[in-house]
Design a protein around this motif. Structure first.
Motif, PDB file in Angstrom:
ATOM      1  N   TYR A   1       0.839  -0.995  -0.011  1.00 29.91           N
ATOM      2  CA  TYR A   1       0.070  -0.062   0.136  1.00 29.91           C
ATOM      3  C   TYR A   1       0.895   1.191   0.096  1.00 29.91           C
ATOM      4  O   TYR A   1       1.963   1.141   0.519  1.00 29.91           O
ATOM      5  CB  TYR A   1      -0.698  -0.063   1.252  1.00 29.91           C
ATOM      6  CG  TYR A   1      -1.930  -1.151   1.254  1.00 29.91           C
ATOM      7  CD1 TYR A   1      -2.598  -1.610   0.117  1.00 29.91           C
ATOM      8  CD2 TYR A   1      -1.762  -2.031   2.387  1.00 29.91           C
ATOM      9  CE1 TYR A   1      -3.455  -2.763   0.213  1.00 29.91           C
ATOM     10  CE2 TYR A   1      -2.772  -3.337   2.216  1.00 29.91           C
ATOM     11  CZ  TYR A   1      -3.466  -3.314   1.303  1.00 29.91           C
ATOM     12  OH  TYR A   1      -4.259  -4.432   1.366  1.00 29.91           O
ATOM     13  N   ALA A   2       0.361   1.995  -0.607  1.00 23.04           N
ATOM     14  CA  ALA A   2       1.199   3.514  -0.884  1.00 23.04           C
ATOM     15  C   ALA A   2       0.412   4.762  -0.010  1.00 23.04           C
ATOM     16  O   ALA A   2      -0.794   4.857  -0.476  1.00 23.04           O
ATOM     17  CB  ALA A   2       1.610   3.652  -2.389  1.00 23.04           C
ATOM     18  N   PHE A   3       1.032   5.540   0.574  1.00 22.42           N
ATOM     19  CA  PHE A   3       0.281   6.744   0.996  1.00 22.42           C
ATOM     20  C   PHE A   3       1.185   7.900   0.782  1.00 22.42           C
ATOM     21  O   PHE A   3       2.093   8.467   1.686  1.00 22.42           O
ATOM     22  CB  PHE A   3       0.351   6.541   2.777  1.00 22.42           C
ATOM     23  CG  PHE A   3      -0.245   5.441   3.214  1.00 22.42           C
ATOM     24  CD1 PHE A   3      -1.802   5.511   3.439  1.00 22.42           C
ATOM     25  CD2 PHE A   3       0.257   4.054   3.222  1.00 22.42           C
ATOM     26  CE1 PHE A   3      -2.451   4.346   3.938  1.00 22.42           C
ATOM     27  CE2 PHE A   3      -0.392   2.834   3.592  1.00 22.42           C
ATOM     28  CZ  PHE A   3      -1.998   3.156   3.884  1.00 22.42           C
ATOM     29  N   PRO A   4       0.691   8.650  -0.367  1.00 23.72           N
ATOM     30  CA  PRO A   4       1.417  10.008  -0.550  1.00 23.72           C
ATOM     31  C   PRO A   4       0.976  10.857   0.363  1.00 23.72           C
ATOM     32  O   PRO A   4      -0.265  11.436   0.450  1.00 23.72           O
ATOM     33  CB  PRO A   4       0.956  10.315  -1.943  1.00 23.72           C
ATOM     34  CG  PRO A   4      -0.314   9.256  -2.193  1.00 23.72           C
ATOM     35  CD  PRO A   4      -0.244   8.206  -1.279  1.00 23.72           C
ATOM     36  N   CYS A   5       2.013  11.483   1.026  1.00 25.15           N
ATOM     37  CA  CYS A   5       1.578  12.308   2.076  1.00 25.15           C
ATOM     38  C   CYS A   5       2.336  13.685   2.241  1.00 25.15           C
ATOM     39  O   CYS A   5       2.617  14.513   3.161  1.00 25.15           O
ATOM     40  CB  CYS A   5       1.910  11.764   3.564  1.00 25.15           C
ATOM     41  SG  CYS A   5       0.810  10.527   3.982  1.00 25.15           S
ATOM     42  N   ALA A   6       2.999  14.106   1.077  1.00 28.08           N
ATOM     43  CA  ALA A   6       3.890  15.244   0.810  1.00 28.08           C
ATOM     44  C   ALA A   6       3.288  16.468   0.129  1.00 28.08           C
ATOM     45  O   ALA A   6       3.065  17.159   0.901  1.00 28.08           O
ATOM     46  CB  ALA A   6       5.267  15.186   0.135  1.00 28.08           C
ATOM     47  N   THR A   7       3.079  16.262  -0.987  1.00 26.63           N
ATOM     48  CA  THR A   7       2.518  17.550  -1.652  1.00 26.63           C
ATOM     49  C   THR A   7       1.935  17.171  -3.041  1.00 26.63           C
ATOM     50  O   THR A   7       1.653  15.917  -3.331  1.00 26.63           O
ATOM     51  CB  THR A   7       3.643  18.485  -1.920  1.00 26.63           C
ATOM     52  OG1 THR A   7       3.414  19.617  -2.465  1.00 26.63           O
ATOM     53  CG2 THR A   7       4.553  17.996  -2.987  1.00 26.63           C
ATOM     54  N   GLN A   8       1.324  18.211  -3.719  1.00 26.01           N
ATOM     55  CA  GLN A   8       0.390  17.938  -5.222  1.00 26.01           C
ATOM     56  C   GLN A   8       1.406  17.421  -6.077  1.00 26.01           C
ATOM     57  O   GLN A   8       2.651  17.640  -6.352  1.00 26.01           O
ATOM     58  CB  GLN A   8      -0.454  19.283  -5.402  1.00 26.01           C
ATOM     59  CG  GLN A   8       0.760  20.391  -5.917  1.00 26.01           C
ATOM     60  CD  GLN A   8       1.173  21.262  -4.702  1.00 26.01           C
ATOM     61  OE1 GLN A   8       0.562  21.006  -3.753  1.00 26.01           O
ATOM     62  NE2 GLN A   8       1.991  22.199  -5.065  1.00 26.01           N
TER      63      GLN A   8
END
Ligand code: NDP
Length: 444
Positions: free
Chosen positions: A313-320
């Motif tokens: 699973y991937a959780f992009p949590c930085a920016t657009q």
């Protein structure tokens, strides 16, 4: 031409220099097409979509501040008050050099639907500045925040517009901003959220976006007969959202193996050591090279690369726009089964399409990162009743809200023939509420 296409064309024409805003509007309008087509005459007559894509107002102002050497700098400040159909404008402030009107319009637009999804009475707004807090002393950050609030205070209020934090605006900045608001107005209003615990902040607000992301992901996984237990997770970012997403993912039994910041990224095969990450980022405000120095088994790489790591699973949590089509292809090739957005619009439109076409479970940020703003609204409730709730009470309300969002987007997707497409589900569920409120309140 259909009503959706007509409005999309006009948005592209009028906002050609704001690609992020066009991207956000395109995603929403394409998703709600089926609802708009079914109500075309009513919506067109009321110019509902034209009103929905135009912010109520945008305030821009000059922010002059003095550095430690006595030099004066000028930044640009903004507040985009997008839509208050269901409550006072609510949305964070971002301090980052990339900030310009288009970024804040995209964020404000997304916020309208996100806030509707929380089921709480809050409208959508966003603001910030092109100020870069990196490398600034506390005194410089304070003087900047004071100068910023000296303009902003005129336009906000606890029943009007209640800003919070976002990229570059954490507890330290909210404290300085609140101090200046109080100094100017002499009033202890609940005009900002994310405040310190000693002056009206809510327990769990710091953790809320990251925890909420995992509560939502966990519920969606359950609906799909899957679990986080024993799975490998890739998280990007090393800020507020990423840190608490990592914490909750670990509590739910996943092994998080990555973190990233604006200069590089970490792969830690033993699992991210959260105490070290918090010390590096929350206390020392240092680079991730410092993490590597304390964890010899971990790898540090310059640039971006988190999505090349094998994960479930991937959780992009930085920016657009940090997860592109190329990244999506790597994730799918490596067997990734779910992408849950913690940041706002971290996945490009073509990457989202690719993930959905390849059977990857995908939740859009406006749904899965709504825990932050939901808990901000809970902070407003506590301030209004002059009480502080326990951590358990706030956490359990947050969990309930995030599970509710998971079911709302799942149900809406199914109702409109797009079972399992949570982008469609989230946009329709948010839109229906805002549309009804706008129509009920007449032309404005
Ligand atoms: P922070 O400033 O705490 O952290 C952001 C992290 O992302 C930092 O590690 C930062 O690196 C990295 N980053 C920022 N910009 C870039 C960039 N252009 N390229 C690569 N890395 C970058 O912000 P938050 O954690 O609060 O916010 C992260 C995302 O979550 C944003 O999209 C925000 O809008 C969204 N969000 C935040 C909420 C909240 O409650 N805070 C609520 C809902 C959404 P570095 O350490 O070098 O600065």
């Amino acid at each position: 031409m259909s009503y959706v296409d007509e409005v999309l064309e006009s948005v592209k024409k009028k906002n050609g220099h704001e690609p992020e805003f066009i991207q956000a509007v395109t995603e929403v309008l394409e998703s709600i097409r089926v609802v708009v087509d079914a109500n075309e005459e009513k919506y067109r007559k009321a110019a509902l979509l034209e009103r929905l894509v135009e912010p109520d107002r945008i305030i821009t102002f000059r922010v002059p501040w003095t550095d430690d050497q006595g030099n004066v700098h000028v930044q640009r400040g903004y507040r985009v008050q997008f839509n208050n159909a269901i409550g006072p404008y609510k949305g964070g402030l971002r301090f980052h050099p990339s900030v310009y009107q288009g970024i804040l319009k995209f964020l404000g637009f997304e916020q309208v639907f996100k806030n509707a999804l929380t089921t709480l009475p809050i409208g959508g707004g966003k603001g910030g500045s092109d100020f870069d807090p990196h490398g600034k002393s506390d005194a410089e950050v304070m003087r900047f925040c004071q100068a910023f609030m000296t303009e902003l205070y005129k336009y906000i209020g606890e029943n009007v517009d209640v800003p919070a934090g976002d990229i570059g605006v954490g507890g330290r900045e909210v404290g300085y901003l609140y101090g200046q608001y109080k100094r100017i107005t002499g009033s202890y209003d609940s005009v900002l959220t994310g405040k310190g615990l000693t002056f009206g902040g809510s327990l769990i607000r710091t953790q809320a976006t990251g925890y909420g992301l995992l509560y939502c992901a966990d519920e969606i996984l359950k609906l799909n007969g899957k679990t986080l237990e024993g799975k490998i997770a890739a998280v990007s970012g090393a800020g507020n959202v990423a840190i608490y997403a990592t914490e909750k993912a670990q509590q739910l039994g996943a092994k998080v193996v990555t973190a990233s910041d604006s200069t590089g990224w970490i792969y830690d095969p033993d699992g991210i050591d959260l105490a070290v990450l918090k010390d590096v980022k929350e206390v020392k405000r240092a680079r991730l090279t410092e993490y590597k120095a304390q964890r010899p088994n971990a790898e540090y790489h310059e640039g971006k690369g988190v999505w090349s790591v094998k994960c479930d699973y991937a959780f992009p949590c930085a920016t657009q726009n940090e997860l592109t089509l190329e990244d999506a292809k790597m994730l799918v090739a490596n067997g990734c089964q779910g992408v849950f957005e913690g940041a706002n619009m971290p996945t490009t439109l073509d990457a989202t399409k690719y993930l959905l076409e390849n059977g990857v479970i995908f939740t859009p940020g406006k749904a899965s990162n709504a825990g932050g703003v939901a808990t901000s609204a809970l902070e407003m409730s506590q301030n209004a009743e002059r009480l502080s709730w326990s951590a358990e009470e706030v956490d359990s309300k947050l969990k309930g809200i995030m599970e509710g969002i998971a079911h709302a987007m799942s149900d809406a997707a199914e109702k409109y023939g797009a079972k399992g497409n949570y982008v469609v589900g989230a946009n329709i569920a948010g839109f229906e509420k805002v549309a009804e409120a706008m129509l009920a309140q007449g032309v404005y």
